[in-house]
Design a protein around this motif. Structure first.
Motif, PDB file in Angstrom:
ATOM      1  N   THR A 120       0.819  -1.222   0.000  1.00 60.65           N
ATOM      2  CA  THR A 120       0.000   0.000   0.000  1.00 60.65           C
ATOM      3  C   THR A 120       0.851   1.270   0.000  1.00 60.65           C
ATOM      4  N   ASP A 121       2.144   1.133   0.312  1.00 61.97           N
ATOM      5  CA  ASP A 121       3.039   2.289   0.311  1.00 61.97           C
ATOM      6  C   ASP A 121       3.706   2.512  -1.041  1.00 61.97           C
ATOM      7  N   LEU A 122       3.343   1.721  -2.030  1.00 60.14           N
ATOM      8  CA  LEU A 122       4.005   1.765  -3.325  1.00 60.14           C
ATOM      9  C   LEU A 122       3.470   2.948  -4.135  1.00 60.14           C
ATOM     10  N   CYS A 123       4.289   3.981  -4.291  1.00 61.44           N
ATOM     11  CA  CYS A 123       3.844   5.224  -4.933  1.00 61.44           C
ATOM     12  C   CYS A 123       4.861   5.711  -5.951  1.00 61.44           C
ATOM     13  N   VAL A 124       4.371   6.500  -6.895  1.00 59.06           N
ATOM     14  CA  VAL A 124       5.228   7.248  -7.805  1.00 59.06           C
ATOM     15  C   VAL A 124       4.952   8.731  -7.584  1.00 59.06           C
ATOM     16  N   ASN A 125       5.954   9.544  -7.891  1.00 63.80           N
ATOM     17  CA  ASN A 125       5.861  10.987  -7.686  1.00 63.80           C
ATOM     18  C   ASN A 125       6.099  11.722  -8.997  1.00 63.80           C
ATOM     19  N   TYR A 126       5.307  12.769  -9.224  1.00 66.49           N
ATOM     20  CA  TYR A 126       5.587  13.650 -10.339  1.00 66.49           C
ATOM     21  C   TYR A 126       6.747  14.573  -9.979  1.00 66.49           C
ATOM     22  N   LYS A 127       7.578  14.885 -10.967  1.00 68.31           N
ATOM     23  CA  LYS A 127       8.653  15.843 -10.753  1.00 68.31           C
ATOM     24  C   LYS A 127       8.064  17.246 -10.614  1.00 68.31           C
ATOM     25  N   VAL A 128       8.643  18.033  -9.714  1.00 67.36           N
ATOM     26  CA  VAL A 128       8.213  19.414  -9.522  1.00 67.36           C
ATOM     27  C   VAL A 128       9.388  20.344  -9.799  1.00 67.36           C
ATOM     28  N   TYR A 129       9.058  21.583 -10.176  1.00 64.62           N
ATOM     29  CA  TYR A 129      10.072  22.554 -10.579  1.00 64.62           C
ATOM     30  C   TYR A 129       9.749  23.914  -9.965  1.00 64.62           C
ATOM     31  N   HIS A 130      10.783  24.680  -9.681  1.00 62.36           N
ATOM     32  CA  HIS A 130      10.539  26.047  -9.226  1.00 62.36           C
ATOM     33  C   HIS A 130      10.239  26.937 -10.424  1.00 62.36           C
ATOM     34  N   LYS A 131       9.534  28.015 -10.177  1.00 58.92           N
ATOM     35  CA  LYS A 131       9.203  28.952 -11.245  1.00 58.92           C
ATOM     36  C   LYS A 131      10.482  29.473 -11.889  1.00 58.92           C
TER      37      LYS A 131
ATOM     38  N   ALA B  90       4.096  26.362  -3.064  1.00 56.16           N
ATOM     39  CA  ALA B  90       4.581  25.090  -3.595  1.00 56.16           C
ATOM     40  C   ALA B  90       5.189  25.319  -4.968  1.00 56.16           C
ATOM     41  N   GLN B  91       5.829  24.268  -5.483  1.00 52.68           N
ATOM     42  CA  GLN B  91       6.453  24.335  -6.791  1.00 52.68           C
ATOM     43  C   GLN B  91       5.468  23.888  -7.880  1.00 52.68           C
ATOM     44  N   TYR B  92       5.983  23.803  -9.114  1.00 57.71           N
ATOM     45  CA  TYR B  92       5.120  23.593 -10.280  1.00 57.71           C
ATOM     46  C   TYR B  92       5.297  22.214 -10.898  1.00 57.71           C
ATOM     47  N   LEU B  93       4.197  21.710 -11.437  1.00 53.40           N
ATOM     48  CA  LEU B  93       4.201  20.545 -12.306  1.00 53.40           C
ATOM     49  C   LEU B  93       4.228  21.018 -13.757  1.00 53.40           C
ATOM     50  N   GLN B  94       4.691  20.146 -14.650  1.00 54.18           N
ATOM     51  CA  GLN B  94       4.643  20.489 -16.067  1.00 54.18           C
ATOM     52  C   GLN B  94       3.185  20.687 -16.504  1.00 54.18           C
ATOM     53  N   PRO B  95       2.924  21.630 -17.414  1.00 54.19           N
ATOM     54  CA  PRO B  95       1.536  21.878 -17.849  1.00 54.19           C
ATOM     55  C   PRO B  95       0.865  20.660 -18.471  1.00 54.19           C
ATOM     56  N   ASN B  96       1.610  19.846 -19.222  1.00 52.96           N
ATOM     57  CA  ASN B  96       1.013  18.687 -19.888  1.00 52.96           C
ATOM     58  C   ASN B  96       1.521  17.412 -19.222  1.00 52.96           C
ATOM     59  N   LEU B  97       0.864  17.037 -18.127  1.00 51.91           N
ATOM     60  CA  LEU B  97       1.298  15.870 -17.361  1.00 51.91           C
ATOM     61  C   LEU B  97       0.956  14.573 -18.080  1.00 51.91           C
TER      62      LEU B  97
ATOM     63  N   LYS C 264       1.465  23.100  -8.049  1.00 49.36           N
ATOM     64  CA  LYS C 264       0.679  24.025  -8.870  1.00 49.36           C
ATOM     65  C   LYS C 264       0.897  23.722 -10.355  1.00 49.36           C
ATOM     66  N   MET C 265       0.009  24.271 -11.175  1.00 51.56           N
ATOM     67  CA  MET C 265       0.115  24.097 -12.621  1.00 51.56           C
ATOM     68  C   MET C 265      -0.399  25.349 -13.318  1.00 51.56           C
ATOM     69  N   MET C 266       0.316  25.762 -14.349  1.00 53.41           N
ATOM     70  CA  MET C 266      -0.133  26.887 -15.165  1.00 53.41           C
ATOM     71  C   MET C 266      -0.794  26.359 -16.438  1.00 53.41           C
ATOM     72  N   PHE C 267      -1.839  27.071 -16.914  1.00 55.16           N
ATOM     73  CA  PHE C 267      -2.524  26.658 -18.133  1.00 55.16           C
ATOM     74  C   PHE C 267      -3.125  27.878 -18.821  1.00 55.16           C
ATOM     75  N   ARG C 268      -3.554  27.693 -20.054  1.00 51.78           N
ATOM     76  CA  ARG C 268      -4.102  28.775 -20.873  1.00 51.78           C
ATOM     77  C   ARG C 268      -5.632  28.772 -20.835  1.00 51.78           C
ATOM     78  N   MET C 269      -6.214  29.946 -20.929  1.00 50.74           N
ATOM     79  CA  MET C 269      -7.650  30.116 -21.124  1.00 50.74           C
ATOM     80  C   MET C 269      -7.885  30.701 -22.513  1.00 50.74           C
ATOM     81  N   ILE C 270      -8.927  30.221 -23.188  1.00 49.62           N
ATOM     82  CA  ILE C 270      -9.291  30.771 -24.490  1.00 49.62           C
ATOM     83  C   ILE C 270     -10.780  31.090 -24.474  1.00 49.62           C
ATOM     84  N   PRO C 271     -11.233  31.948 -25.384  1.00 48.96           N
ATOM     85  CA  PRO C 271     -12.671  32.251 -25.434  1.00 48.96           C
ATOM     86  C   PRO C 271     -13.489  30.983 -25.611  1.00 48.96           C
ATOM     87  N   ASP C 272     -14.552  30.872 -24.838  1.00 48.76           N
ATOM     88  CA  ASP C 272     -15.391  29.675 -24.892  1.00 48.76           C
ATOM     89  C   ASP C 272     -15.953  29.482 -26.296  1.00 48.76           C
TER      90      ASP C 272
END
Length: 392
Positions: A130-141, A160-167, A244-252
């Protein structure tokens, strides 16, 4: 003679043990062969992982091995506790016994598997499945490997630090128990499922052009509370540490970033309806509806411009943020486990529809009325607002 017979019996008894495997040769008849197969029928071809890891865990006389297998032709090599990593295999030799199997996608660019390696290499058997886990890499801004749309903005939620936008999704499957008899070839059939949630995000930008006309040129967002540690044994998400994660917004209704070129004008007084989407393991709500830092905070960066007397565009960046407490409560994206530090997603798709408009006047975010009627409130984050000090 009786004494000699007794001594021989004692020696024979001392040499017998049910906890020791005496057969190590690859082609010994006490070994078996494993063949791995994957069903990708629910995936687009472009979404099929290039490679998968497979943990084979023998339950009695515990033994653990790790193999890397192609997601296409299902051949691969041993990574730990098998033949040489240089040897390409279509069938993987293992000692006989009852096995459990876990498979998950191999993505060394974004996934850290240190805990997996600790598990398979643990000779003490103290680590639990049950302790078997994987972690995403994080990066500073500002990290050169982080593909953020921009770093030209002030972070008003630096907890907190950032995850890549396209995980890449953590794609996994398990086989609870399977007998592997001697001198046999056993096929392990996997149907991996992604541990991710596609979340659509909507909000409106209201325009106050009473003082001066302006247009919205583009919008970026930063969202917090994304779990970055995932259990591949049961799919649980660790919500005690998020990123955290950054992403784009576009007109609906639009589909491309370039659609911003014709989305707005200086004289348009109408609100802009925006849409963005993220694919994440989950999204954690802030426990405090009035908090302005931590998980569950959405920051927005609105790039605006207006024409000067000579027709040139004068540009300004406007920032704001909102605690999505009520919005996420309604969206019900995850269910928290009784221990309070884990959660499971509620389905593969969720929607965050922010009911309160963020209103701008070309210079800043206009402050909302305190009587919010249960809606989340946008806060301005301008030149006169100092970023919060966070003890990371």
């Amino acid at each position: 003679m009786l004494f000699i017979l007794l001594m021989l019996c004692a020696l024979l008894l001392a040499s017998c043990s049910t906890d020791v495997d005496l057969c190590y040769e690859e082609n010994h008849p006490h070994n078996a062969l494993l063949k791995y197969e994957y069903d990708w029928s629910g995936y687009e071809e472009s979404d099929i992982p290039d490679s998968m890891y497979v943990i084979a865990y023998r339950v009695v006389n515990r033994r653990r091995s790790l193999a890397a297998v192609s997601g296409n032709d299902f051949a691969g090599h041993y990574v730990y506790n098998g033949s040489s990593p240089d040897e390409r295999l279509e069938r993987f030799p293992v000692p006989t016994g009852a096995y459990k199997f876990i498979t998950f996608n191999k993505d060394d660019s974004q996934l850290v598997i240190d805990e997996v390696m600790d598990y398979v290499a643990d000779e003490t058997n103290e680590t639990m499945l049950t302790d078997l886990c994987v972690n995403y890499k994080v990066y500073h801004k500002g990290h050169p490997a982080l593909t953020m749309p921009t770093i030209d903005w002030q972070d008003y939620n630096p907890y907190a630090q950032y995850l890549q936008p396209n995980l890449p999704p953590v794609t996994y499957d398990t086989i609870a128990s399977m007998e592997v008899p001697q001198a046999s070839t056993v096929t392990c059939h996997f149907e991996p499922q992604p541990i991710t949630q596609h979340i659509d995000i909507y909000f409106n930008i209201g325009k106050d052009i009473s003082r001066r006309g302006f247009r919205v040129d583009s919008v970026l967002c930063d969202i917090s509370g994304v779990p970055c540690r995932v259990s591949i044994a049961n799919g649980y998400l660790d919500i005690s540490h998020t990123a955290k994660m950054m992403f784009r917004m576009i007109p609906d209704g639009k589909t491309k970033w370039s659609d911003w070129e014709t989305a707005d004008s200086d004289t348009n007084p109408d609100a802009l309806r925006l849409h963005g989407a993220i694919d994440v393991p989950g999204l954690t709500r802030n426990p405090d509806a009035k908090a302005n830092t931590g998980a569950g905070i959405l920051q927005v960066i609105i790039f605006t411009s207006t024409a000067d007397s000579e027709g040139r565009r004068a540009r300004k960046k406007i920032q704001g943020k909102i605690n999505l407490y009520n919005t996420m409560l309604k969206a019900n994206l995850m269910t928290v486990t009784p221990d309070g530090i884990h959660a499971v997603r509620n389905g593969t798709h969720g929607v965050l529809d922010i009911k309160a408009d963020i209103v701008i006047d070309g210079q800043d975010v206009k402050v909302n009325n305190d009587n919010n009627g249960g809606l989340d409130i946008w806060e301005p984050c301008g030149e006169n607002v100092a970023p919060p000090v966070i003890d990371i």
